[in-house]
Structures are given as C-alpha cells and as structure tokens.
Scaffold this active site. Structure first.
Site, PDB file in Angstrom:
ATOM      1  N   LYS A 206     -14.789 -28.094 -28.224  1.00  0.00           N
ATOM      2  CA  LYS A 206     -15.797 -28.961 -28.330  1.00  0.00           C
ATOM      3  C   LYS A 206     -16.983 -28.522 -29.013  1.00  0.00           C
ATOM      4  CE  LYS A 206     -18.689 -30.463 -24.995  1.00  0.00           C
ATOM      5  NZ  LYS A 206     -19.921 -30.916 -25.984  1.00  0.00           N
ATOM      6  N   GLU A 281     -22.170 -16.284 -24.444  1.00  0.00           N
ATOM      7  CA  GLU A 281     -23.220 -15.728 -25.363  1.00  0.00           C
ATOM      8  C   GLU A 281     -24.646 -16.876 -25.332  1.00  0.00           C
ATOM      9  OE1 GLU A 281     -25.907 -16.044 -28.068  1.00  0.00           O
ATOM     10  OE2 GLU A 281     -24.507 -16.603 -29.554  1.00  0.00           O
ATOM     11  N   CYS A 315     -30.249 -17.741 -31.552  1.00  0.00           N
ATOM     12  CA  CYS A 315     -30.540 -17.075 -30.513  1.00  0.00           C
ATOM     13  C   CYS A 315     -31.000 -15.873 -30.400  1.00  0.00           C
ATOM     14  CB  CYS A 315     -29.104 -17.003 -29.707  1.00  0.00           C
ATOM     15  SG  CYS A 315     -27.858 -16.343 -30.740  1.00  0.00           S
ATOM     16  N   GLU A 412     -37.462 -18.873 -24.029  1.00  0.00           N
ATOM     17  CA  GLU A 412     -37.116 -18.893 -25.211  1.00  0.00           C
ATOM     18  C   GLU A 412     -37.337 -20.574 -25.757  1.00  0.00           C
ATOM     19  OE1 GLU A 412     -32.818 -18.368 -27.520  1.00  0.00           O
ATOM     20  OE2 GLU A 412     -32.841 -19.636 -25.439  1.00  0.00           O
TER      21      GLU A 412
END
Length: 508
Positions: A206, A281, A315, A412
């Site tokens: 997906k 991750e 990331c 973040e």
C-alpha cells in the site's frame, strides 16, 4: 520595477509546468486496484483525490480501498504463497523475473521521475537522479540474494559425534503487508518489495494515500516482468482504514512500515495480537556535528544539503546542527548562503533543486513549528516563511538561540527547518546529539579521523556518516536505534527480515 511587476514575476516563478502526455495518461487512469495481476474495481467505489503540491490542484483520483478490497488482495497473496507458485520457483527464475522488472523500470525512468515529481512535489531532476535509480538498485541488488539463502549444517554441543545429523533451512516468512511513506514513494516501495520477493514471500503493498501514482504505474510492469498472479498486489487507500486492515489481517505473516514513530507504535501494538513479524523504519531528529578543523565552506554546504534536500522531508534529515563554538557563526553564515541553492520551485521546473511540501496539512504543520519556535524565543536567520500563496512552499529556514526544551529542537518537523547550537568538546556534543528519543542517522564533519571514530562510537544512531550525509546504498543495512524503529532494511540484514530459520535434527 514596481510591486505589481514583482508580484507577477513571483507568481510566474511558482507556476507549475505542463505535464507530458505519458504523465497525463497515468493521471487519467480509471481508479482501480492491482490484484492477481489484474486491474479490478473497488467493492464500494470510494476514491481519494490526488493533488499536485506545486499547485495545490487536484489532478487525479485513486481508490480508497475497503476492507473487502484488502481481504481480496491478502487472499490473492495467501493463495500465491501457499501453492508455491513463487517460492517454489528455482532461485534463478525468481532472480531473472526481478531483474526484468528492474530493466522495465529503467526503460520507463523518465516517466516515473515525472510522476513522482507531480505527486510528491520534489523536483523531477532530483527524482531522476536519486529516487528512480535508487529504486532500480534495490531490486537488482536483492535479486542476487534469491540464490544465496541456503542453510547450514550444525555439529551438536551435547551429543556424541554421529548421533544426529542437524541442519537449518531458510524459508520465506509468508504473506507480507508493506506500507510505504510519501517522501520517497517508489524508492521506499522497492526497498520493501525487493527483499520480500527475493526471499520467496508474496506481498500486498500500500503506497501512501498522498503519493500512489508511481506505485500504481509500477503495477503495470509486474505482469510484464513475468511475476505469477498474486505474488505482488498493489492497493491504495487511507492508512487508518486500508492500512489498519492489512496490519490486523490474520492471513498476513509480516508487516513492514516506514513512516512516523506515532503510527509505527500503533502498528506494532496491532501486529502483536497475532505476533506478526514487524520491521519499522520511523522518525528521526538527526544531529550534524561540525568540528573546528573543517573547511567551513564545504561543511556548511554539506550541512545545508543534509536538511534542505527534498525540502527536509527526509527521516534522516540533519535537522539539529551542532557547530563548534569557535566556528559557529561562520558555519551558520555558510548554511544560510547555501540555502539559496535549495529555494523551492515547482516540481517540473528544470532549474529547481527543492520543491513544495507534500500537502496543505503538512505545510501547516511545518509552519506551526516555525511559529512555535519564534514564540519560544528562537531567532530566524533565514527563511521562516513561504515564497508563494499557491502551492505548499516553505523557504529553507535556520533557527538559532534555541534550547533543548523547545519543540523545534525535540520534535521531528519533517521540513526544511534546522536548529543550530554551539558546543565545546566531544563529550559535550555526544551528549547533546543523544539527547533525543530518536536514533536514525547522524553526521560528523571533521578532518580528525580519531575524533570521527570516537563520535561514531558514542552517538546512538543506526547510521553515522563522516563528511557526508544521507548516503544510502542497497548493500548497506539501514535502520534506527530507540524510537526510530525496529529491525534493518537493505543488505543481508534486510533480506533476513523476510526469512524464517528452521532447524532439522535427524537421529542416525
């Protein structure tokens, strides 16, 4: 030049360029799902809009998969795994089919780069130089592992020699649900599917609901490459519905996810109900450490690229800059100067090096962090604003006068925003670098090899780069410490994540 002329020129600068005929054909595709090597309609007909972040305009639609749609895809993958139509093939045959997929992707690289740019917002040139070649390399590298996954013989520890014969088998884990993010859609998809396919698993993939175009176009190449029906199924839809159904599905043996730490924790909890294998991750807040012995211009340009590449939607973005006190001002000035190179442009602008943020929602989030940082006392050296009222552009932003309690330092942001701080010695900066719940990547700039090795040992991070940043290779393991994830992708560790080890012990 009067203000009206400036406004017109500014508006023209952020005007998206025309799409190619090939890209428009992909955008005009009727919303459908790829299951059992066929395009099938959704069970309920619901769709999601596809937006071009460079303009903010809706340019297509995709299926918002229902639970029944997910069940069909998982059933196809389950049947394909259980009857051995893929895992039972000679490894050479699996490798050959995977290489054929890589070759087909290479042959259509220009089209994929454009679709990625339209859908994600990144410059087509960057997608052509990094995303598409990276995706191809993932498939080619992992294809080679298909023939190298044999087990071992073992001499028992507690038994006399010759009493038993013992060996191990390496077997595919089964049906894999793979959910990929919107920042590097095709690259992340191929990073997921390649090891699973090489191991002999079957897959339901997906793409992120914001960026499904290249995943759907990849599906066109699956049957052409010769994959048996049901081996690789691609569905689209929302994460909280279709993604959640995939994670909880009883016929799924493994879940692989790349995305935010918040969603990763939720997926991990949901997968625990049936003890599915999980690879995650997740987020990062990567430190970039600049030692006093560097060539400042080189290090500053590197630090700028570490945070402003892909408009900071990475990331492993170097979002916390630590420069030695003796050169701090020079480094900040150098990053500020280099930021002009990363000024955002429409994704199909051939002169652009950075693009728009992926969505209005994400644009608002990034801007809210900048506002919060200023409210908390941080100073903006450059940027902190948007250059256009069309599209989702944020200028490269540097913030100083920050402290570890600020949200811009701790959380973040996932945008082109870096916070810069001073340090005096190695122990201090190592402690500062580790003062985070994340541990995905880190960079160290220095000519002192001893200092580099000592910092690499001290920093708690899955990857530490020396005098570079964000260099990723299919052969090198990638993953995070702490709340940046579970497990590793790429390299031997990446394919091991899709294998079970079976011990066989035979009394002679």
């Amino acid at each position: 030049m009067n203000e009206m002329t400036k406004t017109r020129e500014g508006a023209a600068l952020y005007q998206q360029h025309a799409y190619s005929a090939a890209a428009q054909k992909a955008l005009d595709r009727k919303p459908a799902l790829f299951i059992n090597n066929e395009w099938v309609e959704s069970s309920h007909g619901a769709t999601l809009p596809v937006e071009d972040p460079s303009s903010g305009k809706i340019v297509s639609h995709i299926v918002d998969a229902s639970d029944r749609d997910v069940d069909r895809a998982v059933a196809a993958a389950r049947a394909a795994f259980d009857d051995g139509r893929w895992s039972g093939l000679p490894p050479m045959a699996r490798e050959k089919i995977m290489i054929r997929l890589a070759d087909l992707l290479d042959a259509h690289a220009g089209e994929f780069a454009e679709l990625e740019a339209i859908d994600q917002g990144k410059p087509k040139g960057m997608a052509a130089a990094i995303d598409i070649p990276g995706a191809i390399s993932q498939i080619r590298y992992m294809a080679g592992w298909a023939s190298k996954l044999g087990g071992e013989t073992h001499a028992p520890y507690t038994m006399p020699a010759g009493l038993v014969f013992s060996y191990t088998l390496r077997e595919p884990v089964g049906v894999c649900a793979q959910i990929v993010p919107w920042n590097f859609p095709l690259l992340m998809a191929c990073m997921k599917i390649a090891p699973a396919l090489a191991a002999g698993c079957t897959v339901v993939l997906k793409p992120a609901e914001q960026t499904s175009l290249t995943g759907l176009r990849l599906a066109d190449l699956i049957a052409l490459a010769g994959f048996p029906a049901g081996v690789l199924n691609i569905i689209t839809g929302n994460g909280h519905t279709a993604g959640d159904r995939m994670v909880k599905h009883p016929d799924v043996d493994k879940v692989a996810f790349t995305g935010s730490t918040e969603i990763g924790k939720l997926i991990n909890r949901n997968a625990t109900a049936t003890l599915k294998h999980v690879t995650l991750e997740l987020g990062g807040k990567s430190p970039v450490v600049v030692m006093p012995d560097v060539d400042v211009a080189t290090a500053a340009a590197g630090a700028a690229g570490a945070i402003f590449f892909n408009s900071g939607q990475v990331c492993i973005a170097g979002s916390r800059l630590f420069a030695h006190r003796s050169i701090f001002d020079q480094v900040v000035d150098g990053v500020a100067e280099a930021s002009a190179f990363w000024a955002p442009r429409p994704s199909l602008d051939p002169e652009g090096h950075a693009g728009a943020l992926n969505s209005k929602e994400h644009f608002d989030k990034v801007m809210s962090y900048i506002v919060a940082g200023k409210r908390d006392g941080a100073s903006v050296v450059v940027g902190g604003d948007s250059p256009s009222d069309t599209g989702y552009y944020v200028n490269p932003t540097i913030m100083v006068n920050v402290n570890p309690q600020m949200s811009v330092v701790r959380e973040e942001i996932f945008g082109p925003v870096v916070v810069a701080q001073r340090f005096d010695d190695l122990d201090e900066v190592a402690k500062m670098a580790n003062d985070t719940c994340y541990g995905l990547g880190a960079g160290v700039w220095t000519k002192d090899v001893s200092a580099l090795h000592r910092l690499a040992a001290k920093i708690k991070s899955g990857t530490v780069w020396g005098n570079c940043h964000a260099m990723i290779d299919a052969a090198i393991p990638f993953g995070g410490y702490k709340e940046s994830g579970i497990g590793r992708e790429q390299g031997r560790a990446g394919i091991d994540a899709y294998l079970e080890t079976k011990a066989v012990i035979i009394q002679l």
